[in-house]
Design an enzyme around this catalytic site. Structure first.
Site, PDB file in Angstrom:
ATOM      1  CG  HIS A 131      -1.830   0.985   1.212  1.00 47.15           C
ATOM      2  ND1 HIS A 131      -1.958   2.076   2.424  1.00 47.15           N
ATOM      3  CD2 HIS A 131      -2.656   1.590   0.165  1.00 47.15           C
ATOM      4  CE1 HIS A 131      -2.797   3.073   2.133  1.00 47.15           C
ATOM      5  NE2 HIS A 131      -3.236   2.943   0.904  1.00 47.15           N
ATOM      6  NE  ARG A 230       0.482  17.099  -3.143  1.00 44.65           N
ATOM      7  CZ  ARG A 230      -0.137  16.170  -2.906  1.00 44.65           C
ATOM      8  NH1 ARG A 230      -1.580  16.358  -2.190  1.00 44.65           N
ATOM      9  NH2 ARG A 230       0.185  14.745  -2.458  1.00 44.65           N
ATOM     10  CB  CYS A 277       4.389  19.881  -5.909  1.00 46.19           C
ATOM     11  SG  CYS A 277       3.614  18.077  -5.546  1.00 46.19           S
ATOM     12  CE1 TYR A 415       5.241  14.757  -1.770  1.00 43.35           C
ATOM     13  CE2 TYR A 415       4.677  14.484   0.486  1.00 43.35           C
ATOM     14  CZ  TYR A 415       4.347  15.064  -1.092  1.00 43.35           C
ATOM     15  OH  TYR A 415       2.903  15.443  -1.166  1.00 43.35           O
TER      16      TYR A 415
END
Length: 575
Positions: A131, A230, A277, A415
């Site tokens: 996941h 975002r 981003c 990230y």
């Protein structure tokens, strides 16, 4: 097998009960005729073991279509549709029926992880480790996915639903499904602010959108209304009168500041800084191989002037001193935006960046000379110049000076960049550092890919932006009209058009982007132009020429040469 599941879904969601969509009855018949066309080995075994029930289900589906249609023509009340829907599930389902009590028994990896979604029961035990959102999926174990997907609405995509369908093991009983329907869950996004209609929406809930690229190069300072959005969670509603910011982890104890105290106790500073981003230009990586994440174009980047108190000043007031640097290495931030479990968005930055006199980290309460808009963190957010947008936490509620990084999912399991050879089966999130400073970047904002230029114009104007993380200044942008065979140097702009250029920033503090432009003659005889740009910063970092070598499973750090193809339209008199 997906065809079968889609056939069931047509009856389950009540499409046939709507007289305006009677044409979809043909889809049911067509699907029913192909029910046996595709399945995995375990599904074939299941069919053989339950052959009579499958045949009865198929016959019932075909025979019952007319009755369902007739009922839908005369009864439109929601309560009656729900009643027919839950009865249809048990009558037409080729899967076993489970009670909610049975589903609830499967809430761990040891007992299996089961969830329900729109009346279906799914065994997702094997998927938990893969996941992308980490073990947050276990929060729904033994229950319904709907409340969680209402919050993380990025799941409502076709490929996600198809993936989920592969784990289907049964249907929820009609009685328990009816109970689920009676539990009304409010939309956590109902209080989100209005947004500018020009924004191109990548995801509605949570809201994520970018402006049209050509708008970006119109202004050195991006207007707040079209600054890219975002959000990871619903936008919280914060009362500025009761707002409090807590600072913890320092010898002075807990420092609590109201919005008024933040504004009056500390000198206001302004910093013009670009935020980008980590997923900017992810769409180009998707062309190489599908990645997981929002399909950002080139405009998940914007530039603004921020106003607020320096984080350094606040930490000093809270008791920061030289002794702290020997035991603490990070400053954690927690937002006021929360998920259904009360978990807040969180991130952290190195302590050195937070307290450094040249770090310029702000606790910002203004954006472009006005109060922060709701989408951008009202009443207070962190602005960490030169650092990936994910660490610029909005709706700031807590600051923690710590020996450890933030433990949040967005710091530990998101990230981060990985090798092109790493996939979701082999990824080890602990093996890579969290993204902080971003690499050199540039993109072409105009002309757009696929644009047409008239030969009679004799030249083409190419515009774009360039930026580098860590305060490194962009010193050059190279532009090619022939795919990189020959190059021209673009003119850089560090202020609004028509105004005197801003002076060069101190070394290591170039926080804002540069806009660039080049006007070049159209090549004789060329029918198309492959326009390419690449930027160079003051450390002589350069962009890679292609996407494939930097591809990664999350689609972050996409900064290859940007390319657009433009067609030249010949004058009619010359044709």
């Amino acid at each position: 097998m997906l065809l079968l599941r889609r056939c069931h879904s047509l009856t389950r969601v009540g499409l046939l009960l709507n007289p305006q969509r009677l044409g979809e009855a043909a889809a049911v018949a067509s699907c029913a005729g192909r029910l046996w066309s595709s399945s995995s080995e375990d599904q074939r075994s299941y069919r053989r073991a339950h052959a009579p029930s499958w045949r009865h289900a198929l016959a019932g589906l075909l025979a019952g279509t007319g009755a369902v249609l007739a009922y839908g023509l005369h009864h439109h009340q929601a309560e009656q549709e729900d009643a027919i829907r839950v009865q249809t599930i048990e009558k037409t389902s080729a899967f076993p029926i489970f009670s909610q009590e049975e589903v609830t028994r499967h809430r761990s990896l040891e007992d299996g992880v089961w969830v329900t979604y729109k009346g279906g029961v799914y065994d997702i035990t094997a998927f938990v480790a893969m996941h992308p959102g980490g073990d947050k999926i276990l929060l729904a174990a033994g229950g319904a996915l709907e409340p969680f997907w209402a919050l993380y609405a990025v799941h409502n995509q076709e490929h996600v639903l198809e993936m989920l369908s592969e784990y289907k093991v049964g249907e929820l009983s009609a009685e328990d499904l009816k109970k689920q329907k009676t539990i009304q869950t409010s939309d956590p996004y109902s209080s989100d602010p209005e947004r500018h209609p020009v924004l191109r929406i990548n995801n509605l809930k949570p809201f994520n959108a970018e402006p049209p690229p050509e708008i970006l190069s119109d202004s050195f300072i991006t207007p707040s209304a079209v600054f890219f959005k975002r959000n990871h969670l619903p936008v919280p509603q914060v009362d500025p009168a009761s707002y409090q910011l807590q600072v913890e982890g320092l010898p002075g104890g807990v420092l609590t500041l109201s919005l008024e105290e933040l504004k009056t106790r500390f000198t206001k500073h302004t910093v013009t800084a670009t935020l980008q981003c980590a997923g900017n230009r992810r769409s180009e990586m998707n062309k190489i191989k599908q990645v997981k994440g929002l399909n950002w174009g080139i405009a998940a980047i914007s530039n603004a002037t921020w106003g607020g108190a320096r984080l350094r000043d606040v930490l000093l007031a809270a008791g920061y001193g030289p002794d702290v640097a020997h035991r603490a290495f990070h400053v954690q931030f927690e937002g006021l935006d929360k998920d259904v479990t009360g978990t807040t968005y969180g991130a952290s930055i190195p302590l050195k960046k937070a307290v450094g006199e040249e770090g310029d980290v702000l606790l910002a309460y203004e954006m472009n000379g006005a109060d922060l808009p709701a989408d951008h963190g009202y009443p207070v957010r962190v602005v960490v110049p030169g650092t990936v947008g994910a660490r610029n936490v909005k709706w700031l509620g807590k600051i923690i000076v710590s020996a450890d990084e933030s433990s949040s999912h967005w710091q530990q399991n998101d990230y981060k960049g990985f090798s092109p050879g790493t996939d979701w089966d082999t990824v080890d999130f602990k093996s890579a550092p969290a993204i902080q400073e971003l690499p050199i970047q540039s993109a072409i904002t105009t002309p757009a890919d696929g644009a047409v230029v008239d030969r009679s114009l004799e030249e083409v104007a190419v515009k774009g932006y360039a930026w580098s993380g860590g305060g490194r200044e962009v010193v050059r942008v190279d532009v090619s009209l022939d795919g990189g065979k020959t190059w021209q140097v673009a003119k850089l702009r560090s202020g609004e058009k028509g105004q005197a250029p801003e002076p060069s920033p101190p070394p290591g503090r170039a926080w804002a982007w540069k806009l660039w432009e080049v006007t070049a003659p159209l090549p004789t005889g060329a029918e198309t132009l492959e326009i390419v740009c690449k930027a160079v910063d003051d450390s002589y970092n350069m962009q890679p020429d292609t996407v494939a070598p930097i591809w990664n499973l999350r689609g972050v750090l996409s900064n290859a040469w940007h390319r657009v193809t433009v067609k030249i339209r010949e004058d009619e008199t010359e044709e």
